[in-house]
Design an enzyme around this catalytic site. Structure first.
Site, PDB file in Angstrom:
ATOM      1  N   PRO A 160       0.819  -1.207   0.000  1.00 37.04           N
ATOM      2  CG  PRO A 160      -0.331  -1.277   2.020  1.00 37.04           C
ATOM      3  CD  PRO A 160       0.749  -1.947   1.247  1.00 37.04           C
ATOM      4  CG  ASP A 161       1.173   5.751  -1.933  1.00 40.34           C
ATOM      5  OD1 ASP A 161       2.046   6.061  -1.094  1.00 40.34           O
ATOM      6  OD2 ASP A 161       0.775   6.514  -2.824  1.00 40.34           O
ATOM      7  CG  PHE A 162       3.679   5.200   3.705  1.00 31.01           C
ATOM      8  CD1 PHE A 162       3.971   6.543   3.815  1.00 31.01           C
ATOM      9  CD2 PHE A 162       4.702   4.318   3.416  1.00 31.01           C
ATOM     10  CE1 PHE A 162       5.258   7.000   3.623  1.00 31.01           C
ATOM     11  CE2 PHE A 162       5.997   4.766   3.214  1.00 31.01           C
ATOM     12  CZ  PHE A 162       6.269   6.116   3.316  1.00 31.01           C
ATOM     13  NE  ARG A 163       5.261  10.371   0.234  1.00 32.76           N
ATOM     14  CZ  ARG A 163       6.232   9.524   0.533  1.00 32.76           C
ATOM     15  NH1 ARG A 163       6.027   8.234   0.393  1.00 32.76           N
ATOM     16  NH2 ARG A 163       7.393   9.940   0.991  1.00 32.76           N
TER      17      ARG A 163
ATOM     18  CG  HIS B 117      11.968   8.346  -0.308  1.00 33.75           C
ATOM     19  ND1 HIS B 117      10.643   8.372  -0.707  1.00 33.75           N
ATOM     20  CD2 HIS B 117      12.441   9.602  -0.527  1.00 33.75           C
ATOM     21  CE1 HIS B 117      10.340   9.586  -1.137  1.00 33.75           C
ATOM     22  NE2 HIS B 117      11.411  10.343  -1.041  1.00 33.75           N
TER      23      HIS B 117
ATOM     24  CG  ASN C 264       8.506   2.473  -4.384  1.00 37.13           C
ATOM     25  OD1 ASN C 264       7.712   3.241  -3.858  1.00 37.13           O
ATOM     26  ND2 ASN C 264       8.415   2.116  -5.650  1.00 37.13           N
TER      27      ASN C 264
ATOM     28  CG  ASP D 149       9.408  -1.906  -2.201  1.00 35.65           C
ATOM     29  OD1 ASP D 149      10.326  -2.106  -3.027  1.00 35.65           O
ATOM     30  OD2 ASP D 149       8.369  -1.280  -2.483  1.00 35.65           O
TER      31      ASP D 149
END
Ligand SMILES: [Zn+2]
Length: 251
Positions: A37-40, A129, A112, A114
């Site tokens: 999921p895109d936490f933004r 990031h 990302n 991940d």
């Protein structure tokens, strides 16, 4: 797949065939297709069990003030590596690795954290990031892998000095790593073709980085519309995994 999408993918194929100097810039949309999921985007998943929005929890000041709560969220929602919920690289990650191996793609720049580009086999990756796979002691700088962080109950502490171990990811309120930024800028400046995927381009640093591109093969691939379509040479509104997955790699 509708005809318009097919035609656009054919055009993308033609552009890729004609160059061996591609740089890819990817946003959250590349990972969401792997189920991350895109936490933004404030979607329901994150708002169930926590007293704060993800943007607050994943901020520098929250980490410093409320480290235990940060790690509760981080381990459950972000750090899925090695668990049953571990995301797998999708067709976009795999195709980018294949393009690099064939000598056509020079770098992946990602927002990302991940590690999916690594796991897909890409080599030159600029992680704007940071990444969950690197962690370090805030006091003595010793590095720890992801297994160490996962194995610690609650807040991970350094086994040498007892300092708090922090993930090497850029939290809200924190600046980007300048070396990674410089490398990304150089890659974009030198690129013949720039493919941007899974980002709306409105968020820093994406918007600023793209201004360094000087070529005439700017491609945007995004499910929704982006803020910069006017300047692009090709815009494809479709899922990035499906679009890149349809590309044939010819060396
Ligand atoms: Zn230490």
């Amino acid at each position: 797949m509708d005809n318009e999408l097919k035609e656009k993918i054919a055009k993308l194929q033609e552009m890729i065939d004609g160059t061996d100097n591609i740089v890819f810039f990817g946003g959250a949309g590349v990972s969401t297709e792997s189920g991350i999921p895109d936490f933004r985007s404030q979607d329901g998943l994150y708002n169930q069990k926590y007293d704060y929005p993800p943007e607050t929890i994943l901020s520098h000041s929250f980490f410093m003030r409320n480290t235990a709560e940060f790690y509760r969220f981080y381990k459950e929602k972000i750090l899925l590596v090695g668990t049953d919920m571990a995301p797998e690289p999708n067709r976009a990650h795999l195709k980018l690795a294949e393009l690099e191996k064939a000598g056509k793609l020079k770098a992946v720049i990602t927002q990302n954290i991940d590690d999916l580009h690594h796991r897909a086999g890409s080599k030159t990756i600029y992680e704007l990031h940071g990444t969950v796979t690197r962690n370090y002691c805030m006091d003595c700088d010793k590095e720890f892998d992801v297994d160490y962080v996962k194995a610690c109950d609650g807040v991970p502490k350094c086994d040498v000095c007892g300092g708090i171990v922090k993930p090497d990811v850029v939290l809200y309120e924190e600046g980007l790593d300048m070396y990674t930024m410089d490398q990304s800028i150089q890659a974009i400046k030198n690129a013949d073709m720039l493919i941007i995927g899974g980002t709306s381009l409105v968020v820093y640093p994406a918007a600023g980085l793209i201004d360094y591109y000087r070529g005439n093969k700017l491609v945007l691939i995004n499910k929704g519309t982006t803020g910069r379509e006017a300047g692009a040479d090709l815009v494809i509104n479709g899922p990035i995994g499906e679009v890149l997955g349809a590309i044939e790699v010819k060396s």
